[in-house]
Design an enzyme around this catalytic site. Structure first.
Site, short mmCIF file in Angstrom:
data_model
loop_
_atom_site.label_atom_id
_atom_site.label_comp_id
_atom_site.label_asym_id
_atom_site.label_seq_id
_atom_site.Cartn_x
_atom_site.Cartn_y
_atom_site.Cartn_z
N SER A 147 0.93 -1.13 0.36
CA SER A 147 0.03 0.03 -0.38
C SER A 147 0.96 1.28 -0.10
O SER A 147 1.71 1.52 0.54
CB SER A 147 -0.56 0.09 1.42
OG SER A 147 -2.02 -0.59 1.21
N HIS A 187 -3.58 0.17 -4.10
CA HIS A 187 -2.94 -1.17 -4.87
C HIS A 187 -3.67 -1.04 -6.62
O HIS A 187 -4.62 -1.07 -6.64
CB HIS A 187 -3.44 -2.47 -4.61
CG HIS A 187 -3.23 -2.96 -3.43
ND1 HIS A 187 -1.46 -4.07 -3.27
CD2 HIS A 187 -3.17 -2.26 -2.11
CE1 HIS A 187 -1.16 -3.11 -1.63
NE2 HIS A 187 -2.16 -2.57 -1.42
N HIS A 216 -5.01 -10.12 -1.17
CA HIS A 216 -4.81 -10.23 -0.22
C HIS A 216 -6.25 -11.19 0.38
O HIS A 216 -7.50 -11.82 -0.81
CB HIS A 216 -5.51 -8.57 0.78
CG HIS A 216 -4.57 -7.33 0.56
ND1 HIS A 216 -4.21 -6.46 -0.42
CD2 HIS A 216 -3.59 -7.40 1.30
CE1 HIS A 216 -3.77 -6.26 -0.66
NE2 HIS A 216 -2.85 -6.30 0.24
N TYR A 243 -7.66 -10.91 2.95
CA TYR A 243 -9.39 -10.52 3.14
C TYR A 243 -10.56 -9.64 2.03
O TYR A 243 -11.63 -9.32 2.13
CB TYR A 243 -9.43 -8.69 4.18
CG TYR A 243 -8.32 -7.65 3.32
CD1 TYR A 243 -8.56 -7.18 2.77
CD2 TYR A 243 -6.96 -7.55 4.00
CE1 TYR A 243 -8.03 -6.58 1.91
CE2 TYR A 243 -6.06 -6.77 3.13
CZ TYR A 243 -6.63 -5.96 2.54
OH TYR A 243 -6.20 -4.79 1.97
N GLU A 244 -9.84 -9.34 0.96
CA GLU A 244 -10.03 -9.55 -0.67
C GLU A 244 -11.28 -10.19 -0.56
O GLU A 244 -11.74 -10.62 -1.60
CB GLU A 244 -9.69 -9.05 -1.95
CG GLU A 244 -9.03 -7.80 -1.76
CD GLU A 244 -7.89 -7.37 -2.97
OE1 GLU A 244 -8.58 -6.66 -3.50
OE2 GLU A 244 -6.76 -8.06 -2.40
N ALA A 268 2.77 -2.57 4.04
CA ALA A 268 2.21 -1.44 5.59
C ALA A 268 2.07 -1.85 6.99
O ALA A 268 1.31 -3.38 7.04
CB ALA A 268 1.30 -0.87 4.94
N MET A 326 -1.63 -7.56 7.97
CA MET A 326 -3.13 -8.27 6.84
C MET A 326 -1.69 -9.24 5.63
O MET A 326 -2.87 -9.65 4.49
CB MET A 326 -4.04 -7.59 6.89
CG MET A 326 -4.94 -6.73 7.65
SD MET A 326 -6.60 -5.77 7.30
CE MET A 326 -6.69 -4.55 8.80
N SER A 327 -1.17 -9.27 5.04
CA SER A 327 -0.55 -10.11 4.47
C SER A 327 0.41 -9.80 4.42
O SER A 327 1.41 -10.85 5.41
CB SER A 327 -0.12 -8.36 3.09
OG SER A 327 0.87 -7.67 2.99
N ASN A 340 1.26 3.31 11.36
CA ASN A 340 1.02 4.10 12.36
C ASN A 340 0.80 2.65 13.98
O ASN A 340 1.30 2.07 13.62
CB ASN A 340 -0.83 3.22 12.16
CG ASN A 340 -1.33 1.86 11.63
OD1 ASN A 340 -1.32 1.79 10.68
ND2 ASN A 340 -1.63 1.47 12.79
N HIS A 389 -7.42 3.58 7.14
CA HIS A 389 -6.53 2.76 6.11
C HIS A 389 -6.06 4.63 5.43
O HIS A 389 -4.61 4.99 4.48
CB HIS A 389 -7.42 2.67 4.43
CG HIS A 389 -6.80 1.54 3.19
ND1 HIS A 389 -5.65 1.19 3.64
CD2 HIS A 389 -6.35 2.32 2.36
CE1 HIS A 389 -5.45 0.53 3.10
NE2 HIS A 389 -6.21 1.15 1.67
N1 HPA Z 1 -3.29 -3.87 11.59
C1 HPA Z 1 -2.73 -4.63 10.57
N2 HPA Z 1 -2.81 -4.41 9.09
C2 HPA Z 1 -2.01 -2.64 9.15
C3 HPA Z 1 -2.35 -2.06 10.20
C4 HPA Z 1 -2.79 -2.47 11.32
O1 HPA Z 1 -2.19 -1.26 12.33
N3 HPA Z 1 -1.47 -0.75 9.57
C5 HPA Z 1 -1.21 -0.48 8.42
N4 HPA Z 1 -1.53 -2.87 8.19
#
Ligand code: HPA
Length: 277
Positions: A30, A61, A83, A85-86, A113, A211-212, A235, A247
């Protein structure tokens, strides 16, 4: 058609467009698409044109493969990943890795990320992932094993290549970029984690969360590719600050981080593919 035949079909398509086998693949997470702009003579192939390849829906993406040179080295850049989750199943999520392996690519360099769990990490830090915790609840190797790709029970002890990590650290120190080391824990998403889940992940030894990447790393390791993962802290993980997670915040932090990650990758790639340590 089984998965091997499908991967071979996609690899044959890519071979037809790009006769020279790229020395490395670079997967851009991302907000890191900027890396692609610096490439020389890049040929762009939308994922939709590659046989059997699914198309990503995640914001930030782009969904294309670029073949071009980075400091003279031919690399395949995956701008945008798939991903779990998609809604894709693990075979679809990791299909690009299988195709790269079939094509003959031997270095798998991934970026992503993440949320920072380690209290010593701050947003915009770059973390060299040296180990992972697969907390997605699924393993991409479940099902019949393709023996020609790798063993039924592949060892994951040194899936993150020690030599590549050393080279990455050398490049970072040359450029004056601070590079941390950490353990990445993958959740399935798409909801961000709860504060309790983050406390659990920290207690389990995780430094960053995302998540990847982990499914890709398992598959790349299964095929015997050398793996190196750069995770950009976007973050503080859930519950660590008062701020809600969004996001948009992730994409914003990634744009700023790419100012350091892009030069690092550009210096690292020729080192990564060179034989001497
Ligand atoms: N959690 C999960 N996936 C992420 C995060 C997070 O805090 N930040 C960026 N991708």
């Amino acid at each position: 058609m089984n998965i091997k035949e499908r991967a071979q079909e996609a690899a044959a398509f890519l071979r037809g467009k790009i006769p020279e086998v790229p020395r490395a693949a670079v997967v851009l997470g991302s907000g890191l698409g900027g890396f692609a702009e610096g490439m020389e003579d890049a040929l762009s192939i939308p994922y939709a044109e590659i046989p059997r390849w699914a198309v990503s829906t995640a914001p930030g993406h782009r969904g294309r493969l670029l073949a071009g040179r980075v400091n003279g080295v031919l690399v395949a850049v995956l701008q945008g990943r798939l991903h779990y989750y998609e809604g894709y199943d693990m075979d679809e999520v990791t299909f690009p890795v299988r195709v790269l392996g079939e094509w003959g690519v031997t270095n798998y360099i991934a970026t992503n990320a993440s949320g920072g769990i380690n209290h010593g990490f701050r947003p915009k830090d770059i973390v060299l992932v040296h180990d992972h915790i697969n907390f997605m609840g699924v393993n991409p190797l479940r099902g019949a094993n393709e023996e020609s790709w790798g063993p039924r029970f592949p060892d994951m002890t040194s899936v993150y290549d020690a030599v590549l990590m050393e080279k990455a650290e050398k490049c970072a120190s040359f450029l004056g970029i601070q590079l941390r080391r950490g353990v990445y824990i993958a959740f399935a998403g798409p909801s961000f984690e709860t504060p309790a889940e983050i406390r659990m992940a920290r207690a389990m030894g995780a430094d960053v969360v995302g998540m990847s990447t982990v499914p890709e790393v398992i598959v790349a390791g299964h095929m015997g590719m050398k793996v190196c993962v750069f995770s950009c802290v976007a973050n503080y993980a859930a519950g660590m600050t008062e701020q809600p997670l969004t996001h948009e915040e992730v994409l914003h932090a990634m744009e700023e981080t790419s100012g350091r990650l892009v030069p690092l990758l550009e210096r690292f790639i020729p080192e990564a593919v060179s034989k001497d340590v």
